[in-house]
Design a protein around this motif. Structure first.
Motif, PDB file in Angstrom:
ATOM      1  N   GLN A  13      -6.653  15.966   2.656  1.00  0.00           N
ATOM      2  CA  GLN A  13      -7.773  15.594   3.273  1.00  0.00           C
ATOM      3  C   GLN A  13      -8.503  14.449   2.644  1.00  0.00           C
ATOM      4  N   ASP A  14      -8.119  14.196   1.433  1.00  0.00           N
ATOM      5  CA  ASP A  14      -8.665  12.933   0.671  1.00  0.00           C
ATOM      6  C   ASP A  14      -7.527  12.153  -0.330  1.00  0.00           C
ATOM      7  N   PHE A  15      -7.862  11.008  -0.156  1.00  0.00           N
ATOM      8  CA  PHE A  15      -6.905  10.166  -0.957  1.00  0.00           C
ATOM      9  C   PHE A  15      -7.661   9.074  -1.511  1.00  0.00           C
ATOM     10  N   LYS A  19       0.841  -1.000   0.076  1.00  0.00           N
ATOM     11  CA  LYS A  19      -0.104  -0.021   0.054  1.00  0.00           C
ATOM     12  C   LYS A  19       0.904   1.131   0.062  1.00  0.00           C
ATOM     13  N   LEU A  20       1.936   1.179   0.631  1.00  0.00           N
ATOM     14  CA  LEU A  20       2.904   2.332   0.809  1.00  0.00           C
ATOM     15  C   LEU A  20       3.412   2.590  -0.558  1.00  0.00           C
ATOM     16  N   ARG A  21       3.889   1.676  -1.225  1.00  0.00           N
ATOM     17  CA  ARG A  21       4.511   1.758  -2.450  1.00  0.00           C
ATOM     18  C   ARG A  21       3.693   2.299  -3.416  1.00  0.00           C
ATOM     19  N   ILE A  22       2.210   1.979  -3.406  1.00  0.00           N
ATOM     20  CA  ILE A  22       1.371   2.482  -4.503  1.00  0.00           C
ATOM     21  C   ILE A  22       0.931   3.849  -4.010  1.00  0.00           C
ATOM     22  N   PHE A  23       0.791   4.321  -2.750  1.00  0.00           N
ATOM     23  CA  PHE A  23       0.637   5.643  -2.304  1.00  0.00           C
ATOM     24  C   PHE A  23       1.897   6.545  -2.829  1.00  0.00           C
ATOM     25  N   LYS A  55     -13.786  -4.849  -1.336  1.00  0.00           N
ATOM     26  CA  LYS A  55     -15.199  -4.840  -1.948  1.00  0.00           C
ATOM     27  C   LYS A  55     -15.459  -3.638  -2.740  1.00  0.00           C
ATOM     28  N   GLU A  56     -14.942  -2.559  -2.514  1.00  0.00           N
ATOM     29  CA  GLU A  56     -14.857  -1.307  -3.374  1.00  0.00           C
ATOM     30  C   GLU A  56     -13.576  -1.234  -4.295  1.00  0.00           C
ATOM     31  N   ASP A  57     -12.645  -2.358  -4.152  1.00  0.00           N
ATOM     32  CA  ASP A  57     -11.404  -2.094  -4.964  1.00  0.00           C
ATOM     33  C   ASP A  57     -10.772  -0.731  -5.093  1.00  0.00           C
ATOM     34  N   VAL A  58     -10.566  -0.056  -3.849  1.00  0.00           N
ATOM     35  CA  VAL A  58     -10.211   1.287  -3.523  1.00  0.00           C
ATOM     36  C   VAL A  58      -9.159   1.257  -2.675  1.00  0.00           C
ATOM     37  N   LEU A  59      -8.014   1.839  -2.968  1.00  0.00           N
ATOM     38  CA  LEU A  59      -7.212   2.173  -1.840  1.00  0.00           C
ATOM     39  C   LEU A  59      -7.147   3.625  -1.326  1.00  0.00           C
ATOM     40  N   TYR A  60      -7.636   3.788   0.265  1.00  0.00           N
ATOM     41  CA  TYR A  60      -7.673   5.027   0.823  1.00  0.00           C
ATOM     42  C   TYR A  60      -6.261   5.362   1.630  1.00  0.00           C
ATOM     43  N   ALA A  61      -6.232   6.608   1.979  1.00  0.00           N
ATOM     44  CA  ALA A  61      -5.140   7.130   2.954  1.00  0.00           C
ATOM     45  C   ALA A  61      -5.537   8.112   3.795  1.00  0.00           C
ATOM     46  N   TYR A  62      -5.163   8.041   4.888  1.00  0.00           N
ATOM     47  CA  TYR A  62      -5.620   9.133   6.108  1.00  0.00           C
ATOM     48  C   TYR A  62      -4.451   9.473   6.913  1.00  0.00           C
ATOM     49  N   VAL A  63      -4.395  10.994   7.310  1.00  0.00           N
ATOM     50  CA  VAL A  63      -3.159  11.219   7.986  1.00  0.00           C
ATOM     51  C   VAL A  63      -3.762  12.587   8.773  1.00  0.00           C
TER      52      VAL A  63
END
Length: 334
Positions: free
Chosen positions: A177-179, A116-120, A149-157
């Motif tokens: 704010q959104d990723f 996930k971090l590599r994709i981010f 389920k959604e096939d989505v990668l999310y990021a929060y900080v």
């Protein structure tokens, strides 16, 4: 030509008229005590100050701006304020950020943090040469979650992402704010990146007090053929002179047969793109396309367009990310 669309929402729109100075005080909403060292900056620029021992700030720009002011202090909720037509914002109260437990996720995350971090990194910084010269200093603060389920990668900080860009010579504080990275499967069954979306506010600062010659050169290289360059050339009706060629599908056309540009007194321009999608070739090597979902849109004297979400870039321009982003007040050496 790649068809992945890239959406970047920066809450920015600048308007040029004259120099302006804005003042105010930043206090704790509960104790009414001054917040010393609060960051106050115009989003997406290098223009920023900090509050003094009384919580007071005074911030000036060489040109009038409708870019929002961002008020940021660690442990408190950011405030985004419009200072248009104002000289004194009075007292601004910040609320403490309440630390909340992570949302309960019923669906297990099947991806490793390393993946996930590599994709981010690839989608936030990009994969260009400048991206290879960038480093995120606080990756541990970034929370990542993949929804199968959604096939989505999310990021929060909940802290600004600090990026040191040794190609352009900037340190970037990005308040994410959104990723989202959304995936799709094409007709042949191959899984592809469908769209990338991130939104936030940003402050650029120089790495060195004296800008190195290599940074000046790299910034100009990055500017040429960028979306900022394109918008400025479009507004000035200088697309051809600036080496941008416009195509309707594979047929080259006169740009201003498909763009109607009307200059406005404040230095901005009102633009109508008569065909939803046009292809762009810059300097014979950069292939991109632009999709306009709503007309008209506006380009200010800095080259920033509004509304930000009605103009979408794909192809080479759509692949550019934070590593290739210049401050909105960058001036080309040309």
């Amino acid at each position: 030509m790649k068809t992945t669309l890239f959406f970047l929402f920066a809450f920015v729109f600048l308007k040029v008229t004259a120099q302006q100075t804005v003042t105010g005080y930043v206090l704790d909403a509960n104790t009414k005590e001054p917040l010393i060292g609060t960051s106050v900056f115009y989003d997406g620029t290098t223009i920023g100050v900090v509050t003094n021992t009384k919580g007071y700030f005074s911030i000036s720009t060489e040109k009038n701006s409708t870019a929002p002011l961002v008020i940021s202090y660690f442990g408190y909720k950011n405030k985004i304020i419009s200072a248009v037509g104002k000289k004194d914002l009075g007292t601004i109260y910040l609320q403490e950020e309440v630390e909340q437990l992570n949302e309960v996720v019923l669906e297990p995350d099947t991806w490793s943090r390393e993946k996930k971090l590599r994709i981010f990194r690839n989608q936030f910084l990009g994969t260009t040469l400048p991206a290879q010269k960038c480093k995120i200093l606080n990756e541990d603060d970034i929370r990542l979650y993949y929804s199968k389920k959604e096939d989505v990668l999310y990021a929060y900080v909940n802290k600004p992402i600090i990026v040191v860009n040794k190609f352009l010579g900037y340190k970037l504080s990005y308040y994410l704010q959104d990723f989202e990275v959304r995936y799709k499967t094409n007709v042949n069954g191959f899984r592809l990146t469908g769209s990338v979306f991130y939104a936030g506010t940003a402050l650029f600062t120089e790495i060195n007090k004296k800008v190195k010659r290599k940074y000046v050169k790299n910034r100009e290289i990055t500017y040429l053929g960028s979306t900022l360059h394109f918008m400025r050339a479009l507004s000035a009706k200088r697309l051809t002179e600036e080496n941008f060629r416009i195509f309707k599908e594979s047929l080259e056309v006169n740009p201003y047969d498909y763009y109607k540009v009307e200059k406005i007194e404040d230095g901005s321009a009102k633009v109508v793109q008569s065909l939803e999608r046009l292809n762009i070739l810059y300097n014979r090597w950069s292939n991109s396309f632009v999709v306009v979902t709503q007309n008209p849109f506006y380009i200010d004297a800095y080259g920033n367009h509004s509304p930000v979400d009605v103009v979408l870039f794909g192809g080479d321009m759509g692949l550019l990310r934070i590593a290739n982003t210049l401050p909105l007040n960058y001036e080309s050496v040309k």
